[in-house]
Motif scaffolding. Structure first.
Motif, PDB file in Angstrom:
ATOM      1  N   ASN A  92      45.986  37.710  43.172  1.00  0.00           N
ATOM      2  CA  ASN A  92      45.978  38.409  44.465  1.00  0.00           C
ATOM      3  C   ASN A  92      45.344  37.591  45.583  1.00  0.00           C
ATOM      4  O   ASN A  92      45.170  38.083  46.691  1.00  0.00           O
ATOM      5  CB  ASN A  92      45.256  39.743  44.319  1.00  0.00           C
ATOM      6  N   ASN A  93      44.968  36.360  45.244  1.00  0.00           N
ATOM      7  CA  ASN A  93      44.402  35.419  46.211  1.00  0.00           C
ATOM      8  C   ASN A  93      43.208  36.008  46.972  1.00  0.00           C
ATOM      9  O   ASN A  93      43.167  36.021  48.196  1.00  0.00           O
ATOM     10  CB  ASN A  93      45.461  34.936  47.203  1.00  0.00           C
ATOM     11  N   HIS A  94      42.222  36.496  46.196  1.00  0.00           N
ATOM     12  CA  HIS A  94      40.974  36.924  46.826  1.00  0.00           C
ATOM     13  C   HIS A  94      39.791  36.236  46.146  1.00  0.00           C
ATOM     14  O   HIS A  94      39.957  35.558  45.125  1.00  0.00           O
ATOM     15  CB  HIS A  94      40.822  38.449  46.834  1.00  0.00           C
ATOM     16  N   GLU A  95      38.615  36.397  46.706  1.00  0.00           N
ATOM     17  CA  GLU A  95      37.438  35.689  46.218  1.00  0.00           C
ATOM     18  C   GLU A  95      36.985  36.237  44.862  1.00  0.00           C
ATOM     19  O   GLU A  95      37.147  37.426  44.565  1.00  0.00           O
ATOM     20  CB  GLU A  95      36.295  35.797  47.231  1.00  0.00           C
ATOM     21  N   PHE A  96      36.398  35.347  44.058  1.00  0.00           N
ATOM     22  CA  PHE A  96      35.841  35.722  42.765  1.00  0.00           C
ATOM     23  C   PHE A  96      34.321  35.665  42.871  1.00  0.00           C
ATOM     24  O   PHE A  96      33.765  34.684  43.347  1.00  0.00           O
ATOM     25  CB  PHE A  96      36.352  34.770  41.683  1.00  0.00           C
ATOM     26  N   ALA A  97      33.651  36.732  42.410  1.00  0.00           N
ATOM     27  CA  ALA A  97      32.203  36.852  42.620  1.00  0.00           C
ATOM     28  C   ALA A  97      31.415  35.724  41.975  1.00  0.00           C
ATOM     29  O   ALA A  97      30.491  35.168  42.587  1.00  0.00           O
ATOM     30  CB  ALA A  97      31.724  38.205  42.088  1.00  0.00           C
ATOM     31  N   MET A  98      31.760  35.359  40.746  1.00  0.00           N
ATOM     32  CA  MET A  98      31.010  34.317  40.034  1.00  0.00           C
ATOM     33  C   MET A  98      31.693  32.967  40.226  1.00  0.00           C
ATOM     34  O   MET A  98      32.261  32.379  39.310  1.00  0.00           O
ATOM     35  CB  MET A  98      30.908  34.661  38.546  1.00  0.00           C
ATOM     36  N   ASP A  99      31.621  32.461  41.447  1.00  0.00           N
ATOM     37  CA  ASP A  99      32.324  31.221  41.785  1.00  0.00           C
ATOM     38  C   ASP A  99      31.442  29.995  41.577  1.00  0.00           C
ATOM     39  O   ASP A  99      30.324  30.093  41.055  1.00  0.00           O
ATOM     40  CB  ASP A  99      32.840  31.282  43.225  1.00  0.00           C
TER      41      ASP A  99
END
Length: 324
Positions: free
Chosen positions: A297-304
């Protein structure tokens, strides 16, 4: 339904118990290939988890055009090289913790992923525990008042012989350190998740009990920017296992006997209650599911990668300034 096609680099114990089952069972994941140095074990692992292909050399897996993402489940000293190669091949990457041996390697990994426009996640799966969400809610609501002090004890007896498959965990060039690097990094993530940025820390590293090149025990005292003080103790040397988290506030306290479990006691003035917030049966599954959704979905991942690097910065300070 959109499907993310995965390659798994490393087919050891954690992959068999948690990672491969999640990649096989999640409806929007397809475990296409695995790599493992021992070719016979690679073939049997692929067959066991329904992967169509296996590779002896991880570089062949990374160059496979059929896969979209790789899960890196190898010893720490390999993480940077494998992540950078995967990023250059256009693969999204979910990498085991700790992120790398040094913060300079972490920055190189982040830069490679940004340059190639792929996502990078680090496997700090405790961030997705319902227990952690609930603790944050209790603190935010002011139920226990202002947090004053927190402590974590994490004790696991571990002294493997040289021929043990996990002996690399106590080889400094491969692991970066002892229990503070291995499972201490998970607890560092929990503390920063709950209390924010660290202002100062003092550490003690001990090799007093077990004959090895890394610490067998470590203790760290933290002060956070918001004034909270905390203590983290990890050891490979104690016989009694512990996995505790206690949080003390001006109005009450939170007590967890097993952080990887479900039960939590909340004490507020004269009242006490017990709550249950069990984690997923496969604790890696929510991590992999949310990373997959972030990619699709091309959104940010919390544990980046930035979170991974933040924990690496703390590890470097702990090891750099520790009293031996």
């Amino acid at each position: 339904m959109a499907i993310l096609k995965w390659g798994l680099i490393g087919a050891g114990d954690i992959s068999r118990k948690r990672i491969a089952p999640a990649l096989r069972d999640l409806p929007n994941c397809d475990l296409v290939s695995i790599s493992r140095v021992q070719s016979d074990l690679a073939a049997s692992f692929a067959q066991e988890f329904g992967a169509a292909k296996w590779f002896q050399n991880w570089k062949d897996l990374v160059s496979d055009d059929e896969i979209d993402a790789v899960y890196i489940a190898t010893p720490v000293y390999l993480h940077a090289e494998q992540t950078i190669a995967a990023a250059r091949a256009g693969k999204h990457i979910l990498c085991e913790k700790p992120m790398a041996l040094t913060t300079s390697e972490c920055r190189e990994m982040i830069a490679a992923c940004r340059a190639n426009q792929v996502k990078l996640g680090i496997a700090y799966y405790r961030s997705f525990y319902p227990l952690i969400y609930r603790i944050k809610s209790i603190i935010a609501d002011g139920e226990i008042g202002r947090v004053v002090f927190a402590r974590i004890n994490s004790f696991e007896a571990f002294d493997p012989p040289p021929d043990h498959p996990r002996h690399w965990l106590i080889e400094k060039e491969k692991s970066g350190g002892g229990p503070m690097m291995d499972f201490g990094c998970h607890r560092l993530e929990v503390l920063t998740n709950l209390f924010g940025e660290v202002k100062a820390l003092k550490s003690i590293l001990s090799k007093a009990v077990l004959a090895r090149e890394v610490e067998d025990t470590a203790a760290v005292l933290f002060q956070f920017e918001n004034g909270v003080c905390a203590n983290l103790v990890v050891t490979h040397a104690a016989r009694e296992p512990q996995d505790t988290l206690d949080i003390f506030g001006t109005k009450g306290s939170i007590h967890i006997q097993v952080l990887n479990g479900a039960e939590m006691k909340v004490k507020i003035e004269q009242d006490e209650r017990t709550e249950f917030h069990p984690p997923s049966v496969n604790v890696h599954q929510p991590l992999i599911e949310q990373f997959t959704n972030a990619v699709l979905n091309n959104h940010e991942f919390a544990m980046d990668g930035e979170i991974g690097n933040k924990i690496a910065v703390l590890e470097e300070e702990i090891y750099g300034s520790g009293i031996n």
